[in-house]
Design a protein around this motif. Structure first.
Motif, PDB file in Angstrom:
ATOM      1  N   PRO A 253     123.472  14.737  -5.135  1.00  0.00           N
ATOM      2  CA  PRO A 253     123.274  14.856  -6.496  1.00  0.00           C
ATOM      3  C   PRO A 253     124.599  14.384  -7.238  1.00  0.00           C
ATOM      4  O   PRO A 253     125.626  15.329  -7.182  1.00  0.00           O
ATOM      5  CB  PRO A 253     122.837  16.180  -6.921  1.00  0.00           C
ATOM      6  CG  PRO A 253     123.271  17.014  -5.808  1.00  0.00           C
ATOM      7  CD  PRO A 253     123.373  16.088  -4.781  1.00  0.00           C
ATOM      8  N   LEU A 254     124.395  13.508  -8.128  1.00  0.00           N
ATOM      9  CA  LEU A 254     125.641  13.093  -9.168  1.00  0.00           C
ATOM     10  C   LEU A 254     125.405  13.982 -10.471  1.00  0.00           C
ATOM     11  O   LEU A 254     126.694  13.785 -11.185  1.00  0.00           O
ATOM     12  CB  LEU A 254     125.541  11.701  -9.486  1.00  0.00           C
ATOM     13  CG  LEU A 254     125.444  10.716  -8.281  1.00  0.00           C
ATOM     14  CD1 LEU A 254     125.401   9.305  -8.633  1.00  0.00           C
ATOM     15  CD2 LEU A 254     126.832  11.115  -7.325  1.00  0.00           C
ATOM     16  N   LYS A 255     124.412  14.248 -10.817  1.00  0.00           N
ATOM     17  CA  LYS A 255     124.327  15.191 -12.142  1.00  0.00           C
ATOM     18  C   LYS A 255     123.223  16.182 -12.135  1.00  0.00           C
ATOM     19  O   LYS A 255     122.540  16.103 -11.117  1.00  0.00           O
ATOM     20  CB  LYS A 255     123.878  14.080 -13.457  1.00  0.00           C
ATOM     21  CG  LYS A 255     122.715  13.432 -13.358  1.00  0.00           C
ATOM     22  CD  LYS A 255     122.666  12.473 -14.287  1.00  0.00           C
ATOM     23  CE  LYS A 255     121.313  11.580 -14.498  1.00  0.00           C
ATOM     24  NZ  LYS A 255     121.220  10.654 -13.241  1.00  0.00           N
ATOM     25  N   ILE A 256     122.968  17.170 -13.110  1.00  0.00           N
ATOM     26  CA  ILE A 256     122.523  18.196 -12.983  1.00  0.00           C
ATOM     27  C   ILE A 256     120.874  17.946 -12.871  1.00  0.00           C
ATOM     28  O   ILE A 256     119.990  18.313 -12.110  1.00  0.00           O
ATOM     29  CB  ILE A 256     122.456  19.125 -14.168  1.00  0.00           C
ATOM     30  CG1 ILE A 256     124.044  19.670 -14.313  1.00  0.00           C
ATOM     31  CG2 ILE A 256     121.440  20.223 -14.229  1.00  0.00           C
ATOM     32  CD1 ILE A 256     124.455  20.650 -15.569  1.00  0.00           C
ATOM     33  N   ASP A 257     120.452  16.932 -13.490  1.00  0.00           N
ATOM     34  CA  ASP A 257     119.213  16.250 -13.443  1.00  0.00           C
ATOM     35  C   ASP A 257     118.640  16.002 -12.081  1.00  0.00           C
ATOM     36  O   ASP A 257     117.523  16.104 -11.769  1.00  0.00           O
ATOM     37  CB  ASP A 257     118.809  14.954 -14.620  1.00  0.00           C
ATOM     38  CG  ASP A 257     118.962  15.666 -15.875  1.00  0.00           C
ATOM     39  OD1 ASP A 257     118.620  16.972 -16.199  1.00  0.00           O
ATOM     40  OD2 ASP A 257     119.107  14.878 -16.963  1.00  0.00           O
ATOM     41  N   ASP A 258     119.547  15.367 -11.265  1.00  0.00           N
ATOM     42  CA  ASP A 258     119.508  14.852 -10.147  1.00  0.00           C
ATOM     43  C   ASP A 258     119.120  16.280  -8.982  1.00  0.00           C
ATOM     44  O   ASP A 258     118.400  15.960  -8.081  1.00  0.00           O
ATOM     45  CB  ASP A 258     120.530  14.307  -9.407  1.00  0.00           C
ATOM     46  CG  ASP A 258     120.897  13.011  -9.907  1.00  0.00           C
ATOM     47  OD1 ASP A 258     119.944  12.346 -10.937  1.00  0.00           O
ATOM     48  OD2 ASP A 258     122.061  12.648  -9.914  1.00  0.00           O
ATOM     49  N   LEU A 259     119.128  17.341  -9.404  1.00  0.00           N
ATOM     50  CA  LEU A 259     118.783  18.522  -8.714  1.00  0.00           C
ATOM     51  C   LEU A 259     117.254  18.740  -8.591  1.00  0.00           C
ATOM     52  O   LEU A 259     116.860  19.066  -7.583  1.00  0.00           O
ATOM     53  CB  LEU A 259     119.353  19.734  -8.983  1.00  0.00           C
ATOM     54  CG  LEU A 259     120.926  19.959  -9.152  1.00  0.00           C
ATOM     55  CD1 LEU A 259     121.275  21.328 -10.017  1.00  0.00           C
ATOM     56  CD2 LEU A 259     121.255  20.122  -7.675  1.00  0.00           C
ATOM     57  N   ASN A 260     116.534  17.988  -9.418  1.00  0.00           N
ATOM     58  CA  ASN A 260     114.949  17.990  -9.584  1.00  0.00           C
ATOM     59  C   ASN A 260     114.435  17.262  -8.437  1.00  0.00           C
ATOM     60  O   ASN A 260     113.349  17.582  -8.050  1.00  0.00           O
ATOM     61  CB  ASN A 260     114.452  17.459 -10.886  1.00  0.00           C
ATOM     62  CG  ASN A 260     114.693  18.314 -11.916  1.00  0.00           C
ATOM     63  OD1 ASN A 260     114.998  19.565 -11.947  1.00  0.00           O
ATOM     64  ND2 ASN A 260     115.192  17.713 -13.229  1.00  0.00           N
ATOM     65  N   ASP A 261     115.335  16.428  -7.736  1.00  0.00           N
ATOM     66  CA  ASP A 261     114.697  15.529  -6.644  1.00  0.00           C
ATOM     67  C   ASP A 261     115.341  16.160  -5.440  1.00  0.00           C
ATOM     68  O   ASP A 261     115.218  15.644  -4.004  1.00  0.00           O
ATOM     69  CB  ASP A 261     115.233  14.065  -6.797  1.00  0.00           C
ATOM     70  CG  ASP A 261     114.676  13.606  -8.051  1.00  0.00           C
ATOM     71  OD1 ASP A 261     113.486  13.899  -8.177  1.00  0.00           O
ATOM     72  OD2 ASP A 261     115.492  12.721  -8.476  1.00  0.00           O
ATOM     73  N   HIS A 262     115.952  17.367  -5.319  1.00  0.00           N
ATOM     74  CA  HIS A 262     116.398  18.058  -4.077  1.00  0.00           C
ATOM     75  C   HIS A 262     115.792  19.030  -3.470  1.00  0.00           C
ATOM     76  O   HIS A 262     115.067  19.773  -4.156  1.00  0.00           O
ATOM     77  CB  HIS A 262     117.844  18.264  -4.306  1.00  0.00           C
ATOM     78  CG  HIS A 262     118.751  16.948  -4.270  1.00  0.00           C
ATOM     79  ND1 HIS A 262     119.447  16.407  -2.970  1.00  0.00           N
ATOM     80  CD2 HIS A 262     118.950  16.166  -5.241  1.00  0.00           C
ATOM     81  CE1 HIS A 262     120.130  15.427  -3.314  1.00  0.00           C
ATOM     82  NE2 HIS A 262     119.926  15.005  -4.491  1.00  0.00           N
TER      83      HIS A 262
END
Length: 301
Positions: free
Chosen positions: A178-187
């Motif tokens: 993840p590159l930013k906080i919002d990317d955590l939704n896809d992990h």
């Protein structure tokens, strides 16, 4: 004459109902008791006792003064007892509630040193991630990680721990980083089941804004070590205190998920029931913990 002695003589006369029994109680002569009471009445400029040949009873003013005097004498007795207690060697059963992850990973390994240093203390340690009621549940103290919600308790900060999102290199190779906080939704996220906030992480963005990440997650468990093991196995990203992941990170088993984020910290506290007096066994344990963790945290574990 000594003011406390005058108070004690007067209060004892009221308690015993006469000068003779008061003298016997105090271990002095009847005339000495009478002199102390007379001196008190002269100093106050008021008659405190009604004296007859058959009985002695407090006047209305005397009864009001007795209530306050008895409190003063009780406080003075407790102060003497406190000094005596604080000079005695720490002993007895010390009941401690400890946050599970901290207790297993950091406290248990050094507990033997404390017991050898204080052989008259017996420790009863309960590992629990729930906030117990210290007084009603019979605990002398607790060790807690995170924010102190109960302002009535006395808290002593032992140290701090960093808190970061971590994952195994194998996980990032398979699912990407993840590159930013919002990317955590896809992990795939690994959660504590005991958190009051549920499966939600509170994270500080580079801008300083507090963000919330909510996800059902791939695994939810009430034990931090199990979450670390799952992260090392490549099952997902965990959000853990540094005292849990520090060794695994040094060995390259886990990495920080988003290195550019500000470091989150949590305090580690020793908390006690309200009151000014700290029992010698509690004081000894807190001093021991402060000494052991003086060079620890937030990242140094």
């Amino acid at each position: 004459m000594d003011r406390l002695t005058e108070m004690e003589a007067f209060a004892t006369v009221v308690d015993q109902g006469g000068f003779t029994d008061a003298a016997r109680k105090m271990g002095i002569s009847k005339s000495a008791v009478s002199k102390h009471v007379s001196a008190l009445e002269a100093r106050l400029g008021a008659r405190l006792l009604n004296r007859t040949t058959r009985r002695v009873s407090p006047t209305e003013i005397g009864l009001a003064y007795y209530d306050r005097a008895r409190r003063v004498l009780t406080d003075a007795g407790e102060a003497d007892a406190l000094v005596a207690a604080m000079q005695t060697a720490p002993s007895g059963v010390l009941r401690v509630s400890v946050a599970t992850d901290f207790g297993v990973n950091l406290l248990s390994p050094v507990l033997g040193d404390f017991l050898r240093e204080y052989p008259d203390i017996t420790v009863s340690m309960v590992l629990n991630n729930q906030y117990v009621e210290l007084i009603s549940e019979g605990f002398d103290m607790a060790i807690r990680v995170g924010e102190m919600d109960d302002s009535t308790l006395r808290a002593r900060k032992l140290t701090e721990t960093a808190r970061r999102m971590i994952g195994a290199p194998s996980y990032f190779q398979k699912y990407g980083r993840p590159l930013k906080i919002d990317d955590l939704n896809d992990h795939k996220l690994l959660h504590y089941s005991s958190q009051s906030s549920g499966n939600m992480w509170k994270i500080t963005a580079p801008s300083g804004e507090r963000r919330q990440v909510r996800s059902a997650g791939w695994l939810t468990v009430n034990d931090g070590q199990s979450l670390l093991n799952a992260a090392i196995a490549g099952l997902g990203i965990a959000y853990l205190p540094s005292f849990l992941y520090a060794d695994a990170m040094r060995k390259g088993l886990v990495e920080e998920a988003i290195p550019g984020l500000p470091m989150e910290t949590q305090g580690i506290y020793a908390v006690c029931p309200p009151g000014r007096f700290t029992q010698p066994k509690v004081r000894a344990f807190i001093d021991f913990l402060l000494s052991n963790f003086a060079d620890k945290g937030p990242d140094n574990w």
